[in-house]
Enzyme design. Structure first.
Site, PDB file in Angstrom:
ATOM      1  N   TYR A 153       3.097  20.881  13.177  1.00  0.00           N
ATOM      2  CA  TYR A 153       4.478  21.391  13.261  1.00  0.00           C
ATOM      3  C   TYR A 153       5.560  20.391  12.881  1.00  0.00           C
ATOM      4  CZ  TYR A 153       4.033  19.188  17.900  1.00  0.00           C
ATOM      5  OH  TYR A 153       3.794  18.306  18.916  1.00  0.00           O
ATOM      6  N   LYS A 154       5.174  19.151  12.551  1.00  0.00           N
ATOM      7  CA  LYS A 154       6.202  18.163  12.177  1.00  0.00           C
ATOM      8  C   LYS A 154       6.422  18.224  10.659  1.00  0.00           C
ATOM      9  CE  LYS A 154       5.708  15.531  16.384  1.00  0.00           C
ATOM     10  NZ  LYS A 154       4.950  14.540  17.134  1.00  0.00           N
ATOM     11  N   PHE A 166       2.820   6.964  21.674  1.00  0.00           N
ATOM     12  CA  PHE A 166       3.322   8.238  22.186  1.00  0.00           C
ATOM     13  C   PHE A 166       2.620   8.513  23.519  1.00  0.00           C
ATOM     14  CE2 PHE A 166       3.820  12.820  22.479  1.00  0.00           C
ATOM     15  CZ  PHE A 166       5.102  13.024  22.003  1.00  0.00           C
ATOM     16  N   ARG A 205      18.000   9.467  16.987  1.00  0.00           N
ATOM     17  CA  ARG A 205      16.942   9.455  15.983  1.00  0.00           C
ATOM     18  C   ARG A 205      17.243  10.468  14.879  1.00  0.00           C
ATOM     19  NH1 ARG A 205      10.704  10.926  17.417  1.00  0.00           N
ATOM     20  NH2 ARG A 205      11.704  12.952  17.636  1.00  0.00           N
ATOM     21  N   ASP A 251      -3.486   8.287  15.059  1.00  0.00           N
ATOM     22  CA  ASP A 251      -2.629   9.443  15.288  1.00  0.00           C
ATOM     23  C   ASP A 251      -1.599   9.465  14.151  1.00  0.00           C
ATOM     24  OD1 ASP A 251      -0.616  11.191  16.109  1.00  0.00           O
ATOM     25  OD2 ASP A 251      -0.825  10.692  18.232  1.00  0.00           O
TER      26      ASP A 251
HETATM   27  C1  LIG Z   1       4.464  14.768  18.438  1.00  0.00           C
HETATM   28  C2  LIG Z   1       3.367  13.829  18.796  1.00  0.00           C
HETATM   29  C3  LIG Z   1       2.262  14.264  19.533  1.00  0.00           C
HETATM   30  C4  LIG Z   1       2.205  15.663  20.078  1.00  0.00           C
HETATM   31  O1  LIG Z   1       0.979  16.010  20.618  1.00  0.00           O
HETATM   32  P1  LIG Z   1       0.617  17.523  20.938  1.00  0.00           P
HETATM   33  O2  LIG Z   1      -0.520  17.428  21.866  1.00  0.00           O
HETATM   34  O3  LIG Z   1       0.228  18.163  19.634  1.00  0.00           O
HETATM   35  O4  LIG Z   1       1.813  18.173  21.548  1.00  0.00           O
HETATM   36  C5  LIG Z   1       1.227  13.369  19.739  1.00  0.00           C
HETATM   37  N1  LIG Z   1       1.285  12.098  19.257  1.00  0.00           N
HETATM   38  C6  LIG Z   1       2.354  11.646  18.572  1.00  0.00           C
HETATM   39  C7  LIG Z   1       2.374  10.248  18.032  1.00  0.00           C
HETATM   40  C8  LIG Z   1       3.434  12.499  18.336  1.00  0.00           C
HETATM   41  O5  LIG Z   1       4.503  12.056  17.678  1.00  0.00           O
END
Ligand SMILES: *Cc1c(COP(=O)(O)O)cnc(C)c1O
Length: 410
Positions: free
Chosen positions: A220-221, A123, A369, A195
């Protein structure tokens, strides 16, 4: 092939949970991996927090309503979901900010090493944070090295301080073997940061048993904590007291209300706190987490796989859907709770689906997705969404101009 979808729903041990959520009528929500749906109790908790606690009890609420302890209270509710014993989780900030803290900590713990090893298609924020830290500390002290997935093992040299990976790939949903990669990194003298953004709340995890050093994830996921909910940080107990995270704010001080000019870190996870916690968001997350009490991650995983398998199987029954190329692993153990399909018109197809009340999302350049939230989805929602998709593809309605225009958030 004939299937008894009704029986799948009536035999679903998690079916009753759906009523705990407020969902728009006639909408099928296949995006719980991006923003989890709203638990009814979360709305009530937000109302209580604002109207009773904030309005009536004002500043006394920090003590009387336990606001000050909420980062720990919510963290301890996430702990069993990822296989962590007590005292190793706390909720605060975002993944991005927490990753900055963890990367700095990992470099401190491996002073002779300077490389953060990660994966090309991680990500982006994870890579950006590594790049930012590298600019700050200089390449000699912190170098982000990014390789293809297939080269990870061979790239674990004695220069690597920390291996930084997302367990579930955000695009195609493929899953790393966390236990074996963690063990391999340790054999090479490196630490690991996992992560768990697309893992927490949907995959059974055992961070303690796997000897994971550090982990972090989103509120939030799949945890359904609401838009912008705080993230969580896990630090294994064996590292406590060995490091000092660099964003040392007053909330991470051992005695914030002494207002001492000298920083002395709190012991344990509290030292990961920086500034004043966002109580409204945290209260809502804390409430949403109560829905996980009494259900096992194994049950959630079984339903998640059953829903996504059904989606793949049904898709194969419609000739108009042949042009959608499955980009997620077909093998169950190799994927998370989402499916990605490649198509040159993926963006427009996604917009047409949304117009037909099937909420999916698009990931550049060509991925459609679908996320599967086992707490709210019914098997009949899967059947219906494939029918809608078939209608869109067979009629080519996605070619209409209104579906081609890019929105700011995809
Ligand atoms: C959604 C997501 C994030 C989001 O990071 P924030 O800093 O909390 O906005 C980070 N890493 C991954 C793998 C994600 O899917």
């Amino acid at each position: 092939m004939s299937r008894d979808i009704e029986a799948l729903d009536s035999n679903d041990p998690l079916a009753a949970l759906r009523t705990e959520f407020l969902l728009p009528a006639n909408t099928i929500y296949l995006d719980g991996n991006s923003l989890g749906p709203m638990p009814r109790a979360a709305a009530e908790r937000a109302r209580t927090t604002v109207e009773q606690q904030w309005a009536m009890d004002l500043i006394a609420s920090w003590n009387s309503h336990g606001w000050i302890d909420l980062p720990v209270t919510a963290g301890e509710k996430i702990a069993p979901l990822i296989g962590a014993g007590p005292g190793q989780l706390i909720c605060c900030d975002s993944i991005s900010v927490n990753l900055f803290k963890l990367l700095a900590v990992a470099l401190q713990l491996r002073p002779g090493r300077h490389v953060i090893l990660s994966q090309q298609d991680n990500f982006p924020t994870d890579l950006y944070m590594g790049q930012g830290l590298s600019r700050l500390l200089g390449q000699a002290r912190c170098e982000l090295r990014v390789v293809e997935e297939s080269a990870l093992q061979s790239a674990l040299t004695d220069e690597v301080a920390v291996l930084l990976l997302s367990q579930v790939n955000f695009r195609d949903g493929s899953v790393h073997d966390m236990a074996s990669l963690t063990a391999h990194a340790h054999e090479q003298g490196a630490l690991v940061i996992w992560d768990l953004a697309h893992s927490a709340g949907v995959l059974p995890l055992a961070v303690d048993d796997w000897q994971v050093d550090f982990a972090l994830g989103c509120g939030y996921k799949f945890l359904n904590g609401g838009p912008g909910a705080p993230a969580f940080v896990y630090a294994n107990k064996r590292h406590h007291g060995q490091f000092q995270q660099p964003l040392q704010g007053w909330m991470g001080h051992q005695a914030p209300f002494d207002f001492s000019p000298e920083y002395h870190a709190a012991s344990g996870m509290a030292s990961f706190l920086t500034g004043t916690p966002p109580i409204l968001s945290l209260a809502v997350l804390d409430e949403a987490l109560n829905l996980f009490a009494g259900i096992s991650m194994q049950q959630i995983r079984e339903k998640s796989l059953a829903l996504s398998d059904l989606f793949i199987e049904l898709l194969q029954e419609y000739p108009a859907l042949e042009s959608l190329q499955l980009r997620s692993p077909r093998q169950e153990s190799r994927r998370g709770s989402q499916l990605a399909f490649a198509h040159p018109e993926a963006y427009a197809i996604c917009q047409a689906l949304i117009a037909e009340a099937v909420i999916a999302d698009f990931r550049s350049p060509d991925l459609l997705r679908f996320g599967f939230s086992p707490l709210v989805l019914r098997y009949r929602d899967i059947e219906e969404s494939v029918k809608v998709l078939d209608r869109i593809m067979a009629s080519e309605m996605f070619l209409a101009a209104q579906f081609q225009k890019r929105q700011k958030v995809t």
